[in-house]
Structures are given as C-alpha cells and as structure tokens.
Write a protein that holds these residues in place. Structure first.
Motif, short mmCIF file in Angstrom:
data_model
loop_
_atom_site.label_atom_id
_atom_site.label_comp_id
_atom_site.label_asym_id
_atom_site.label_seq_id
_atom_site.Cartn_x
_atom_site.Cartn_y
_atom_site.Cartn_z
N VAL A 1 3.14 2.43 -7.39
CA VAL A 1 3.01 3.40 -8.49
C VAL A 1 2.05 4.52 -8.10
CG1 VAL A 1 2.19 3.71 -10.85
CG2 VAL A 1 3.62 1.75 -10.28
N ALA A 2 0.90 4.16 -7.50
CA ALA A 2 -0.10 5.17 -7.13
C ALA A 2 0.44 6.12 -6.06
CB ALA A 2 -1.36 4.47 -6.62
N THR A 3 1.11 5.58 -5.06
CA THR A 3 1.68 6.42 -4.00
C THR A 3 2.79 7.29 -4.55
OG1 THR A 3 1.16 4.66 -2.40
CG2 THR A 3 2.67 6.38 -1.68
N LEU B 1 -5.32 10.68 -9.41
CA LEU B 1 -6.78 10.67 -9.45
C LEU B 1 -7.33 9.39 -10.06
CD1 LEU B 1 -7.44 14.38 -10.52
CD2 LEU B 1 -7.77 13.37 -8.26
N THR B 2 -6.67 8.90 -11.09
CA THR B 2 -7.14 7.68 -11.75
C THR B 2 -6.98 6.47 -10.84
OG1 THR B 2 -6.58 8.61 -13.91
CG2 THR B 2 -6.94 6.22 -13.79
N TYR B 3 -5.83 6.36 -10.17
CA TYR B 3 -5.61 5.23 -9.27
C TYR B 3 -6.57 5.28 -8.08
CZ TYR B 3 -1.46 3.22 -11.42
OH TYR B 3 -0.60 2.57 -12.27
N MET B 4 -6.89 6.45 -7.59
CA MET B 4 -7.85 6.57 -6.50
C MET B 4 -9.23 6.09 -6.92
SD MET B 4 -6.97 10.20 -4.66
CE MET B 4 -5.56 10.41 -3.56
N ALA B 5 -9.62 6.48 -8.13
CA ALA B 5 -10.97 6.16 -8.61
C ALA B 5 -11.09 4.71 -9.07
CB ALA B 5 -11.34 7.10 -9.75
N THR C 1 -11.88 -3.01 -8.11
CA THR C 1 -11.20 -4.27 -7.81
C THR C 1 -11.88 -4.98 -6.65
OG1 THR C 1 -9.65 -3.38 -6.17
CG2 THR C 1 -9.03 -3.16 -8.48
N GLU C 2 -11.50 -6.24 -6.44
CA GLU C 2 -12.13 -7.03 -5.37
C GLU C 2 -11.40 -6.90 -4.04
OE1 GLU C 2 -9.19 -9.82 -7.45
OE2 GLU C 2 -10.49 -8.11 -7.92
N PHE C 3 -10.29 -6.16 -3.99
CA PHE C 3 -9.48 -6.09 -2.78
C PHE C 3 -9.94 -4.97 -1.85
CE2 PHE C 3 -5.91 -7.82 -5.59
CZ PHE C 3 -6.22 -9.13 -5.25
N ASP C 4 -9.92 -5.26 -0.53
CA ASP C 4 -10.10 -4.23 0.49
C ASP C 4 -8.74 -4.03 1.14
OD1 ASP C 4 -10.84 -2.51 2.46
OD2 ASP C 4 -11.95 -3.99 3.67
N GLY D 1 -8.17 4.45 -2.57
CA GLY D 1 -7.87 3.73 -3.79
C GLY D 1 -6.61 2.90 -3.57
N TYR D 2 -5.65 3.05 -4.47
CA TYR D 2 -4.38 2.36 -4.31
C TYR D 2 -3.32 3.22 -3.59
CZ TYR D 2 -5.56 -1.60 -7.34
OH TYR D 2 -6.12 -2.74 -7.86
N VAL D 3 -3.66 4.42 -3.21
CA VAL D 3 -2.69 5.31 -2.57
C VAL D 3 -2.57 4.97 -1.08
CG1 VAL D 3 -2.11 7.69 -1.97
CG2 VAL D 3 -3.12 7.17 -4.21
N ASP D 4 -1.37 4.64 -0.65
CA ASP D 4 -1.07 4.38 0.76
C ASP D 4 -0.88 5.74 1.44
OD1 ASP D 4 0.09 3.81 3.25
OD2 ASP D 4 1.16 2.06 2.47
N VAL D 5 -1.90 6.20 2.15
CA VAL D 5 -1.90 7.56 2.70
C VAL D 5 -0.79 7.76 3.73
CG1 VAL D 5 -3.25 9.27 3.97
CG2 VAL D 5 -4.37 7.82 2.27
N LEU D 6 -0.59 6.79 4.62
CA LEU D 6 0.43 6.92 5.65
C LEU D 6 1.82 7.00 5.02
CD1 LEU D 6 1.07 7.05 8.65
CD2 LEU D 6 1.12 4.54 8.69
#
Length: 269
Positions: free
Chosen positions: A55-57, A199-203, A208-211, A218-223
C-alpha cells in the motif's frame, strides 16, 4: 524475473493512469503483495508487513503517475476546475485520516477491505443508472453538497492504497461528465491521497518493531518504487495518443472489467 515483472506492471499502471484514472493501487497492491509473500514468507518481517509495504509503495508510485497524467490531460483540455476544488481539499483531509487508521490495522484486514471495496464499486457501476450509459443530451451539473463526500473518499482510498478513482469517477460520471473527462480528473484528485499516504507511511513505520532493511523508507520499498516509476513513465507515453479516442460506452465497460480482474486477483492471492 522479479524486476522484469515490476517493470511490466509499472508500464501497466502508466496506461491505467492516463486512460482510467487509477495510477498504481489497483495494479501495484495485488502484485507487490503477492511477490513479497512469495519471496519472503509469512514469518519474515517483510512478509508480515507485506500489505502495508504494498500500500505504501503504491501511494508513492501514484504521486509520479498522477502528476504526469494530470499534465497530459491538462494539455488535452479535459480538466474542469470547479469539479477539482474544493473536492480535492476534502479528499486531502480524508487521506490523512485514512493513512493513520491503516497504520494500526492488520494487513489481512486491509486486503479483505480492498476486496469488499472493489465488489461494492463494481455492483454500483453495473446496476445504478448513469455510469455505463448516458444520454447524448445530458447537461453536466455541479457537485454541490456531494463534494463533502471527498472526506470519505480520501479516507477509504488512503486506507486501501488506491487513488480513489473508483469513487471519484462514478461520482463525476453521474454529474453528467463523459468517461474521458471523469477519468482525467481522477488523476489530480488522487494527488492528495498519494501525498498524504506516502508521508504518513514513511513516518509511522518508525513506531513498529520491524527493521525492514536499507532499501526501505518507512514502509516504502524504494527499489520497487524506482522500477515501477520507470515502467509507468513508459506506459504513460504509450497511452497518451489514446486520450479522448475511446468511445464512451466502451470506456465505461472496460473500466468495470478492469475492476473485476483486480478483485479476482486479490481474492486468489
């Protein structure tokens, strides 16, 4: 193979952005969700966040698609200002609400909400008068109080990672606009959703506890975003010559057919 599919589907998002007004979500969300689950599994942090990442991507890709497609339609003369504002402002407000709500929802909840959302929209387009066919003598009418519905459109669209065209296009269509005009204006109306969602998903992902790794903001998959964006630009160039050339009734039926295809894809994922 993964990157080739992303490029091809990115191209498809460019085509759908120009011709149908949805510039990412209906293609990117199901595709990226299934790919992330297949490549990482349900126990991996990325697999557990697959729907949020998709969703974020998707919202990030929509920024690129909506901006370029809006410019194309502006040059073609398909945009009508008084249908864009203040509806766009209300959508922007709702987008912030939807993005925050989605951060606290389970990924499966978002997926099932996506399916229900599509099903209701398809039935509405098929059985409510004014979408599939219009009288040639129909005179477009202003939105009036219906523009306040933009808050709901923005909230639902950002929650699900789509541009909101499945609500704005039927709304504008029933105001008497042609499919070409309604789908054209879905692009600028998607911008508030895309910006607020991204912006909201990035922030919010920082809470969250995930790396998720170095390729994520954030949650955006840049690649994935870069590859999809490159493909979408190619798709937009390919689809631009068809602006305004598709018969109105055919345009409406193909629009509904695409929604059915995506809903089935999400049900099988």
């Amino acid at each position: 193979m993964f990157y080739l599919l992303l490029t091809l589907f990115g191209c498809m998002t460019g085509v759908t952005a120009v011709l149908f007004g949805f510039g990412g979500g209906f293609v990117v969300v199901p595709l990226l969700y299934r790919m992330l689950m297949a490549s990482h599994g349900a126990d991996d942090p990325i697999g557990q966040s697959a729907m949020h990442i998709a969703v974020a991507t998707s919202t990030c890709v929509m920024i690129v698609n909506a901006l370029i497609a809006t410019a194309k339609h502006h040059r073609a003369g398909n945009l009508i200002r008084h249908y864009l504002w203040p509806l766009g402002g209300y959508i922007g407000l709702g987008a912030i609400i939807g993005a925050v709500a989605a951060m606290w929802a389970d990924g499966e909840v978002i997926r099932y909400a996506f399916i229900v959302y599509l099903g209701i929209t398809i039935l509405d387009c098929l059985f409510r008068r004014g979408f599939l066919t219009q009288a040639d003598s129909a005179i477009p009418r202003r939105l009036g109080k219906a523009r306040v519905s933009g808050v709901g459109i923005g909230a639902v669209a950002t929650f699900l990672g789509v541009g909101g065209s499945v609500m704005t296009v039927p709304l504008l269509r029933r105001c008497g606009l042609s499919m070409s005009q309604a789908t054209s204006m879905a692009n600028p109306l998607s911008l508030p959703v895309a910006l607020a969602g991204t912006l909201t998903y990035m922030a919010m992902a920082h809470f969250t506890e995930f790396d998720l790794g170095p390729w994520f903001i954030g949650y955006v998959d840049v690649l994935a975003f870069v590859i999809l964006a490159i493909g979408s630009i190619v798709g937009i160039r390919l689809a631009t010559p068809w602006i305004g050339r598709i018969p109105d009734r055919v345009h409406a039926w193909v629009y509904v057919g695409l929604l059915v295809f995506v809903m089935v894809s999400m049900m099988l994922s």
